[in-house]
Design a protein around this motif. Sequence first.
Motif, PDB file in Angstrom:
ATOM      1  N   VAL A 112       0.849  -1.194   0.000  1.00  0.00           N
ATOM      2  CA  VAL A 112       0.000   0.000   0.000  1.00  0.00           C
ATOM      3  C   VAL A 112       0.883   1.241   0.000  1.00  0.00           C
ATOM      4  CG1 VAL A 112      -1.815   1.268   1.224  1.00  0.00           C
ATOM      5  CG2 VAL A 112      -1.844  -1.239   1.183  1.00  0.00           C
ATOM      6  N   ARG A 113       1.905   1.248   0.867  1.00  0.00           N
ATOM      7  CA  ARG A 113       2.826   2.398   0.904  1.00  0.00           C
ATOM      8  C   ARG A 113       3.472   2.607  -0.459  1.00  0.00           C
ATOM      9  NH1 ARG A 113       4.625  -0.301   5.499  1.00  0.00           N
ATOM     10  NH2 ARG A 113       6.714  -0.590   4.649  1.00  0.00           N
ATOM     11  N   GLY A 114       3.908   1.513  -1.074  1.00  0.00           N
ATOM     12  CA  GLY A 114       4.558   1.615  -2.383  1.00  0.00           C
ATOM     13  C   GLY A 114       3.623   2.144  -3.447  1.00  0.00           C
ATOM     14  N   ALA A 115       2.381   1.669  -3.446  1.00  0.00           N
ATOM     15  CA  ALA A 115       1.412   2.143  -4.440  1.00  0.00           C
ATOM     16  C   ALA A 115       1.095   3.618  -4.223  1.00  0.00           C
ATOM     17  CB  ALA A 115       0.138   1.301  -4.367  1.00  0.00           C
ATOM     18  N   ALA A 116       0.994   4.041  -2.963  1.00  0.00           N
ATOM     19  CA  ALA A 116       0.728   5.451  -2.669  1.00  0.00           C
ATOM     20  C   ALA A 116       1.901   6.326  -3.108  1.00  0.00           C
ATOM     21  CB  ALA A 116       0.445   5.636  -1.182  1.00  0.00           C
ATOM     22  N   VAL A 117       3.106   5.882  -2.821  1.00  0.00           N
ATOM     23  CA  VAL A 117       4.305   6.633  -3.218  1.00  0.00           C
ATOM     24  C   VAL A 117       4.370   6.765  -4.738  1.00  0.00           C
ATOM     25  CG1 VAL A 117       6.840   6.460  -3.325  1.00  0.00           C
ATOM     26  CG2 VAL A 117       5.654   6.206  -1.140  1.00  0.00           C
ATOM     27  N   ALA A 118       4.103   5.682  -5.437  1.00  0.00           N
ATOM     28  CA  ALA A 118       4.119   5.728  -6.905  1.00  0.00           C
ATOM     29  C   ALA A 118       3.043   6.670  -7.427  1.00  0.00           C
ATOM     30  CB  ALA A 118       3.930   4.327  -7.478  1.00  0.00           C
ATOM     31  N   ALA A 119       1.841   6.622  -6.839  1.00  0.00           N
ATOM     32  CA  ALA A 119       0.746   7.482  -7.295  1.00  0.00           C
ATOM     33  C   ALA A 119       1.037   8.955  -7.030  1.00  0.00           C
ATOM     34  CB  ALA A 119      -0.554   7.073  -6.601  1.00  0.00           C
ATOM     35  N   LEU A 120       1.781   9.251  -5.978  1.00  0.00           N
ATOM     36  CA  LEU A 120       2.117  10.642  -5.662  1.00  0.00           C
ATOM     37  C   LEU A 120       3.242  11.194  -6.535  1.00  0.00           C
ATOM     38  CD1 LEU A 120       1.838  10.503  -1.781  1.00  0.00           C
ATOM     39  CD2 LEU A 120       0.415  11.879  -3.333  1.00  0.00           C
ATOM     40  N   GLY A 121       3.842  10.358  -7.337  1.00  0.00           N
ATOM     41  CA  GLY A 121       4.939  10.799  -8.185  1.00  0.00           C
ATOM     42  C   GLY A 121       4.576  11.927  -9.136  1.00  0.00           C
ATOM     43  N   SER A 122       3.327  12.030  -9.514  1.00  0.00           N
ATOM     44  CA  SER A 122       2.920  13.084 -10.448  1.00  0.00           C
ATOM     45  C   SER A 122       2.554  14.387  -9.745  1.00  0.00           C
ATOM     46  CB  SER A 122       1.738  12.602 -11.306  1.00  0.00           C
ATOM     47  OG  SER A 122       0.633  12.321 -10.470  1.00  0.00           O
ATOM     48  N   SER A 123       2.451  14.370  -8.428  1.00  0.00           N
ATOM     49  CA  SER A 123       2.145  15.587  -7.688  1.00  0.00           C
ATOM     50  C   SER A 123       3.447  16.293  -7.341  1.00  0.00           C
ATOM     51  CB  SER A 123       1.403  15.239  -6.394  1.00  0.00           C
ATOM     52  OG  SER A 123       1.271  16.396  -5.595  1.00  0.00           O
ATOM     53  N   HIS A 124       3.510  17.570  -7.654  1.00  0.00           N
ATOM     54  CA  HIS A 124       4.747  18.304  -7.371  1.00  0.00           C
ATOM     55  C   HIS A 124       4.569  19.313  -6.249  1.00  0.00           C
ATOM     56  CE1 HIS A 124       7.229  16.413 -10.381  1.00  0.00           C
ATOM     57  NE2 HIS A 124       6.154  16.400 -11.146  1.00  0.00           N
ATOM     58  N   ASP A 125       3.601  19.060  -5.396  1.00  0.00           N
ATOM     59  CA  ASP A 125       3.378  19.848  -4.202  1.00  0.00           C
ATOM     60  C   ASP A 125       4.583  19.662  -3.264  1.00  0.00           C
ATOM     61  OD1 ASP A 125       2.246  19.705  -1.218  1.00  0.00           O
ATOM     62  OD2 ASP A 125       0.957  21.048  -2.388  1.00  0.00           O
ATOM     63  N   GLU A 126       5.023  20.721  -2.626  1.00  0.00           N
ATOM     64  CA  GLU A 126       6.193  20.634  -1.738  1.00  0.00           C
ATOM     65  C   GLU A 126       5.976  19.662  -0.588  1.00  0.00           C
ATOM     66  OE1 GLU A 126       8.676  23.898   0.091  1.00  0.00           O
ATOM     67  OE2 GLU A 126       7.921  24.907  -1.712  1.00  0.00           O
ATOM     68  N   THR A 127       4.766  19.641  -0.060  1.00  0.00           N
ATOM     69  CA  THR A 127       4.455  18.709   1.032  1.00  0.00           C
ATOM     70  C   THR A 127       4.627  17.278   0.562  1.00  0.00           C
ATOM     71  OG1 THR A 127       2.842  20.295   1.876  1.00  0.00           O
ATOM     72  CG2 THR A 127       2.681  18.045   2.694  1.00  0.00           C
ATOM     73  N   VAL A 128       4.194  16.996  -0.650  1.00  0.00           N
ATOM     74  CA  VAL A 128       4.332  15.653  -1.211  1.00  0.00           C
ATOM     75  C   VAL A 128       5.808  15.328  -1.400  1.00  0.00           C
ATOM     76  CG1 VAL A 128       3.886  14.230  -3.251  1.00  0.00           C
ATOM     77  CG2 VAL A 128       2.049  15.602  -2.258  1.00  0.00           C
ATOM     78  N   THR A 129       6.587  16.282  -1.880  1.00  0.00           N
ATOM     79  CA  THR A 129       8.021  16.049  -2.056  1.00  0.00           C
ATOM     80  C   THR A 129       8.663  15.680  -0.725  1.00  0.00           C
ATOM     81  OG1 THR A 129       8.150  17.518  -3.964  1.00  0.00           O
ATOM     82  CG2 THR A 129      10.210  17.081  -2.805  1.00  0.00           C
ATOM     83  N   ASP A 130       8.334  16.416   0.323  1.00  0.00           N
ATOM     84  CA  ASP A 130       8.890  16.108   1.645  1.00  0.00           C
ATOM     85  C   ASP A 130       8.469  14.710   2.109  1.00  0.00           C
ATOM     86  OD1 ASP A 130      10.056  18.610   1.650  1.00  0.00           O
ATOM     87  OD2 ASP A 130       8.517  19.517   2.933  1.00  0.00           O
ATOM     88  N   LEU A 131       7.237  14.352   1.835  1.00  0.00           N
ATOM     89  CA  LEU A 131       6.741  13.030   2.192  1.00  0.00           C
ATOM     90  C   LEU A 131       7.487  11.934   1.438  1.00  0.00           C
ATOM     91  CD1 LEU A 131       4.204  11.811   3.805  1.00  0.00           C
ATOM     92  CD2 LEU A 131       3.247  11.575   1.520  1.00  0.00           C
ATOM     93  N   LEU A 132       7.747  12.168   0.152  1.00  0.00           N
ATOM     94  CA  LEU A 132       8.485  11.195  -0.656  1.00  0.00           C
ATOM     95  C   LEU A 132       9.922  11.056  -0.166  1.00  0.00           C
ATOM     96  CD1 LEU A 132       7.120  12.111  -4.204  1.00  0.00           C
ATOM     97  CD2 LEU A 132       6.516  10.113  -2.809  1.00  0.00           C
ATOM     98  N   VAL A 133      10.508  12.154   0.216  1.00  0.00           N
ATOM     99  CA  VAL A 133      11.860  12.100   0.786  1.00  0.00           C
ATOM    100  C   VAL A 133      11.844  11.249   2.052  1.00  0.00           C
ATOM    101  CG1 VAL A 133      13.653  13.470   1.939  1.00  0.00           C
ATOM    102  CG2 VAL A 133      12.710  14.238  -0.254  1.00  0.00           C
TER     103      VAL A 133
END
Length: 189
Positions: A112-133
């Motif tokens: 689930v974490r992996g699928a969410a991380v992959a799905a967020l790849g197209s969002s370039h929101d700074e909060t999302v970037t921090d979450l991906l990091v």
Amino acid sequence: MRGSAIATTTGTRWSSDLLDLFSAWPEASLRLVLGCVASDDPGTRLVGIWGLSVIDFGGTKYFGAVADSASDPDPRVRADVMGTLGTIFGVGDPPRALAILIAGTRDPAPEVRGAAVAALGSSHDETVTDLLVARTDDTDRRVRFRAAWSLARRPGLHVRAALEQLAADADADVRDAARAVLELPTRSL
């Protein structure tokens, strides 16, 4: 023809046949798909989520039914919801889709974490970037692998530092992904 090519061809043919049925009998198809979403069987619920994403392409009518499945007891279903919300279906309710995807990055199940991380790849929101990091430190190698690819072309020293850390990861696939991403040009804001 190799096994995976046969499966892909068969899956494509199967999907095409279902799309023809959806077009020919839309009301009956919708009833059946909604029944699948409500099934006790996780595999059947997966079929229902797929069906809703096809019948309601932009998530304008049945977004809630798919979004509610993000709390399904089966991690395969929750992972599928993450993938579905990362497609055009997620525009049915962008703020809710984003909130569900963000929550999915903290799910106990690595798929689930992996699928969410992959799905967020197209969002370039700074909060999302921090979450991906933050997901680059995940205990599951597949999540770290997806985090590397989802960080592609994002600016920031913290992004570069996370990718450099992944480029030295114990897992060869994670290392290769991070090294490939580091070679890509960074998108400017």
